[in-house]
Scaffold this active site. Structure first.
Site, PDB file in Angstrom:
ATOM      1  CB  SER A 315       6.147   4.079 -17.000  1.00  0.00           C
ATOM      2  OG  SER A 315       4.738   5.280 -16.462  1.00  0.00           O
ATOM      3  CD  GLU A 326       1.210  -7.351  -7.073  1.00  0.00           C
ATOM      4  OE1 GLU A 326       0.555  -6.602  -5.681  1.00  0.00           O
ATOM      5  OE2 GLU A 326       2.707  -7.115  -6.819  1.00  0.00           O
ATOM      6  CE  LYS A 340       8.501   7.400 -16.256  1.00  0.00           C
ATOM      7  NZ  LYS A 340       6.756   7.548 -14.980  1.00  0.00           N
TER       8      LYS A 340
END
Length: 487
Positions: A315, A326, A340
């Site tokens: 999460s 990224e 998640k």
């Protein structure tokens, strides 16, 4: 447990997804009674038009009304009206088949809110319900659950002898939590094990201290974030400042076994490491509308960074890992994360009960939805097999002629620690006894060749210390960080 025992943690959207009072459900059931009253009045005086109009406004609830009235009037015993209503809401939540959506009674809601505060009393483990079973997501650092040897993906079969199959995570948390100093017995089945073991854990106060830092070597600091609680971002800044005073030149950020927590904390922490204006993550609603959240970092922090993740990273910790990977090109080391990719909101009813439900998907900066897939690290580094050996019950007596899965686990532990038991098939023979005696001698314990009580606990603690000292994931992260620092 919120799980810590928390559980299930919820991704609260703070200022941009606020927790607010939820009156709709209570209004709905008020309308149930109001409709019934109008219908009775109309039938008595021959005026059926108003009743028809009210029902037609929400015809989908006619079946619910009929079921409620039938049970209230015809059930063989008097029914608790409030319990029926709560059960109806709970049933709606269950029908979503979403382990992150849940209805909580007043008591459960209180525990839930406590899990987001500075401390709570329990065993300190995040749990999750999947397909009617309760699993450990991760034990909290330094908690009774961690000290007892619980690990991610351990399945909890029962609590104090009561089966919890079919329970929600909230119901399981209510059984597992309890006052400091009291014991709870869990029946645990570990992946790959054939038989469950009983683990007795003494509950304690679980402080929500979430950031731990230490200097390693050559100006490299390691900072572990265990979950995302109310003060995690502030804790992290304080720890980083302390590390800088000690000469920090590069940072290994350890997110392993971090089950997540508050979304606003993930935003603040991700912004520390992602350049201003870069995307941290995206939120997609049910209609496909996408909102981007970007870094507001104005400090241009160029500190070399490597992030370590594993299957217990979930999460909010995955949001952080995805953001730095990224949008900042930070290397990820370790194992694939939990997966998640949804955001929850918690809303309170006027009676103090609460429901937590999924509102959105979250996507990585490049638009990837990692739900049930996880984030794959740039460099996959598994832990050794002995790092996932099952818990051994200290109350069990392992001695010559005993054969069991726990003996097999003990033999593997002994071998990993350098005490060769001669075999690893689960049969306790004389050579295994010799290895146990050698281990007991090294720890200055009674040399009786029997694993029980203190000897068993020392065996597991020694293995845990070996895992910590020889941690291949952290070693690889340090190696990668040195390369980054030399550029």
């Amino acid at each position: 447990m919120n799980s810590p025992e928390k559980t299930p943690e919820t991704e609260t959207k703070n200022s941009f997804l606020r927790i607010k009072k939820f009156h709709f459900a209570m209004l709905l059931f008020f309308l149930v009674f109001l409709t019934a009253g109008i219908t009775t009045f109309a039938l008595a005086f021959g005026e059926d038009k108003p009743a028809v109009q009210v029902i037609r406004e929400r015809e989908e609830f006619a079946k619910l009304y009929d079921a409620y009235d039938t049970l209230k009037n015809d059930y063989y015993q008097d029914v608790d009206q409030e319990k029926l209503i709560n059960g109806a809401i709970d049933g709606m939540m269950e029908s979503l088949d979403d382990p992150y959506s849940d209805y909580m009674s007043q008591e459960d809601a209180k525990s839930f809110h406590q899990s987001l505060s500075s401390s709570f009393e329990g065993i300190g483990a995040e749990i999750q319900e999947r397909e009617g079973n309760i699993f450990i997501v991760t034990p909290l650092k330094g908690s009774p659950a961690e000290k007892a040897g619980l690990q991610p993906e351990d399945k909890i079969l029962s609590v104090d002898g009561k089966s919890i199959q079919g329970m929600s995570s909230t119901e399981a948390v209510a059984l597992i939590r309890g006052e400091k100093g009291t014991d709870v017995k869990l029946s645990i089945l570990r992946q790959g094990a054939k038989q469950p073991v009983d683990v007795t854990i003494t509950r304690d106060t679980i402080p929500i201290e979430t950031v731990y830092g230490e200097m390693l070597e050559n100006g490299i600091a390691k900072v572990q974030i265990t979950n995302f609680s109310q003060n995690t971002a502030t804790e992290l800044v304080d720890v980083l400042n302390d590390m800088q005073k000690e000469g920090m030149k590069g940072l290994v950020l350890d997110l392993r076994q971090n089950p997540g927590g508050l979304l606003d904390q993930a935003v603040k922490i991700s912004s520390l490491f992602v350049p201003e204006g870069k995307i941290l993550f995206k939120v997609e609603d049910r209609k496909g509308n996408i909102e981007e959240y970007t870094s507001e970092n104005k400090n241009n922090n160029n500190l070399p960074l490597v992030v370590v993740i594993d299957k217990g990273s979930a999460s909010a910790s995955e949001i952080l890992a995805g953001a730095v990977s990224e949008s900042a090109g930070v290397p990820l080391v370790g194992e694939k994360s939990f997966g998640k990719g949804t955001v929850q909101r918690a809303e309170d009813f006027s009676d103090g009960s609460n429901m937590k439900f999924t509102t959105d998907k979250w996507l990585t900066p490049e638009g990837n939805w990692i739900h049930k897939k996880g984030i794959k690290p740039d460099l996959e580094v598994p832990l050794p097999e002995y790092a996932s050996l099952p818990f051994i019950d200290p109350e069990a007596e392992l001695k010559v002629s005993v054969a069991s899965e726990q003996v097999k686990a003990a033999q593997k532990m002994l071998k990993a620690l350098g005490f060769n038991p001669g075999r690893e098939d689960g049969f306790f023979d004389e050579k295994t006894k010799t290895a146990v005696v050698a281990f007991q001698k090294s720890k200055k314990l009674e040399e009786n060749g029997v694993l029980k009580g203190t000897s068993t606990i020392e065996l597991m603690n020694s293995l845990r210390e070996k895992i910590k000292n020889e941690d291949p994931q952290i070693k690889k992260a340090v190696e990668v960080l040195k390369q980054e620092m030399s550029k």
